[in-house]
Scaffold this motif. Structure first.
Motif, mmCIF file in Angstrom:
data_model
loop_
_atom_site.group_PDB
_atom_site.id
_atom_site.type_symbol
_atom_site.label_atom_id
_atom_site.label_comp_id
_atom_site.label_asym_id
_atom_site.label_seq_id
_atom_site.Cartn_x
_atom_site.Cartn_y
_atom_site.Cartn_z
ATOM 1 N N MET A 109 51.082 38.723 42.198
ATOM 2 C CA MET A 109 50.451 39.978 41.780
ATOM 3 C C MET A 109 50.078 40.809 43.006
ATOM 4 N N LYS A 110 49.560 40.136 44.040
ATOM 5 C CA LYS A 110 49.183 40.841 45.271
ATOM 6 C C LYS A 110 50.423 41.433 45.936
ATOM 7 N N ALA A 111 51.523 40.661 45.946
ATOM 8 C CA ALA A 111 52.768 41.147 46.543
ATOM 9 C C ALA A 111 53.320 42.341 45.778
ATOM 10 N N GLU A 112 53.058 42.415 44.491
ATOM 11 C CA GLU A 112 53.523 43.537 43.664
ATOM 12 C C GLU A 112 52.592 44.742 43.760
ATOM 13 N N GLY A 113 51.485 44.578 44.488
ATOM 14 C CA GLY A 113 50.590 45.702 44.715
ATOM 15 C C GLY A 113 49.446 45.849 43.715
ATOM 16 N N PHE A 114 49.187 44.807 42.946
ATOM 17 C CA PHE A 114 48.071 44.874 42.001
ATOM 18 C C PHE A 114 46.758 44.954 42.763
ATOM 19 N N ASP A 115 45.791 45.607 42.163
ATOM 20 C CA ASP A 115 44.455 45.761 42.724
ATOM 21 C C ASP A 115 43.747 44.396 42.722
ATOM 22 N N ALA A 116 42.987 44.071 43.780
ATOM 23 C CA ALA A 116 42.284 42.789 43.913
ATOM 24 C C ALA A 116 41.316 42.568 42.754
ATOM 25 N N ALA A 117 40.656 43.614 42.267
ATOM 26 C CA ALA A 117 39.714 43.483 41.146
ATOM 27 C C ALA A 117 40.452 43.057 39.877
ATOM 28 N N LEU A 118 41.649 43.609 39.644
ATOM 29 C CA LEU A 118 42.444 43.248 38.471
ATOM 30 C C LEU A 118 42.933 41.794 38.593
ATOM 31 N N ILE A 119 43.413 41.443 39.777
ATOM 32 C CA ILE A 119 43.868 40.066 39.997
ATOM 33 C C ILE A 119 42.701 39.097 39.772
ATOM 34 N N SER A 120 41.519 39.461 40.230
ATOM 35 C CA SER A 120 40.335 38.625 40.064
ATOM 36 C C SER A 120 40.024 38.414 38.590
ATOM 37 N N ARG A 121 40.079 39.489 37.798
ATOM 38 C CA ARG A 121 39.818 39.371 36.356
ATOM 39 C C ARG A 121 40.873 38.509 35.660
ATOM 40 N N MET A 122 42.123 38.613 36.083
ATOM 41 C CA MET A 122 43.225 37.899 35.436
ATOM 42 C C MET A 122 43.259 36.413 35.825
ATOM 43 N N THR A 123 42.849 36.075 37.034
ATOM 44 C CA THR A 123 42.973 34.699 37.528
ATOM 45 C C THR A 123 41.655 33.962 37.695
ATOM 46 N N SER A 124 40.540 34.655 37.583
ATOM 47 C CA SER A 124 39.197 34.095 37.808
ATOM 48 C C SER A 124 38.962 33.710 39.264
ATOM 49 N N LEU A 125 39.826 34.167 40.163
ATOM 50 C CA LEU A 125 39.607 33.965 41.595
ATOM 51 C C LEU A 125 38.709 35.088 42.084
ATOM 52 N N SER A 126 37.940 34.801 43.141
ATOM 53 C CA SER A 126 37.094 35.859 43.697
ATOM 54 C C SER A 126 37.963 36.847 44.472
ATOM 55 N N GLU A 127 37.466 38.055 44.629
ATOM 56 C CA GLU A 127 38.220 39.057 45.383
ATOM 57 C C GLU A 127 38.382 38.613 46.831
ATOM 58 N N ASP A 128 37.391 37.870 47.361
ATOM 59 C CA ASP A 128 37.489 37.362 48.730
ATOM 60 C C ASP A 128 38.645 36.363 48.844
ATOM 61 N N GLU A 129 38.784 35.467 47.837
ATOM 62 C CA GLU A 129 39.891 34.515 47.837
ATOM 63 C C GLU A 129 41.230 35.252 47.768
ATOM 64 N N ILE A 130 41.286 36.289 46.994
ATOM 65 C CA ILE A 130 42.529 37.070 46.843
ATOM 66 C C ILE A 130 42.895 37.753 48.157
ATOM 67 N N GLU A 131 41.898 38.278 48.854
ATOM 68 C CA GLU A 131 42.159 38.949 50.139
ATOM 69 C C GLU A 131 42.739 37.995 51.172
ATOM 70 N N HIS A 132 42.403 36.690 51.071
ATOM 71 C CA HIS A 132 42.877 35.699 52.055
ATOM 72 C C HIS A 132 44.215 35.055 51.684
ATOM 73 N N LEU A 133 44.807 35.504 50.611
ATOM 74 C CA LEU A 133 46.118 34.935 50.202
ATOM 75 C C LEU A 133 47.216 35.459 51.093
#
Length: 129
Positions: A105-129
């Motif tokens: 999702m991050k590679a496709e350009g999805f917003d970190a907040a949306l990815i967080s809602r969809m995966t239950s990961l924190s936005e901080d975890e998403i930023e470090h992917l």
């Protein structure tokens, strides 16, 4: 433990049917050290095992029961370990799947907040992917 069948008087060589063999084994199982060849099969194995256990001394019976308890405890421990291992494996697999989905999702350009809602990961975890 014994079965009393006073009217059944056949010898083993006279037993032709399964019923005859069953009655013979119930009446005489306690008398044999070994199961006769003519009495084969799981049913007769159980009958002769029960007769053997019934003839145990008090000490042998105590040791037999202790052995059964150990066997049952080991079986329960192994079952618990398998169930826990499966549950842990599922949890690890789910976590890897969520991380993979978040990476895509991050590679496709999805917003970190949306990815967080969809995966239950924190936005901080998403930023470090």
């Amino acid at each position: 433990m014994y079965v009393r069948l006073p009217k059944f008087g056949k010898s083993l060589s006279e037993c032709e049917s399964l019923l005859d063999k069953l009655l013979f084994s119930l009446r005489h199982a306690h008398e044999f050290d070994e199961k006769p060849e003519q009495l084969c099969g799981a049913l007769f194995e159980k009958i002769f095992l029960a007769a053997k256990i019934a003839n145990f001394t008090a000490k042998e019976h105590s040791e037999y029961r202790a052995g059964l308890m150990n066997k049952w405890d080991y079986g329960a421990s192994m079952k618990f370990a398998r169930e826990e291992g499966v549950a842990e494996g599922i949890a690890v697999g789910e976590a890897k799947g969520l991380l993979q989905a978040a990476r895509q999702m991050k590679a496709e350009g999805f917003d970190a907040a949306l990815i967080s809602r969809m995966t239950s990961l924190s936005e901080d975890e998403i930023e470090h992917l």
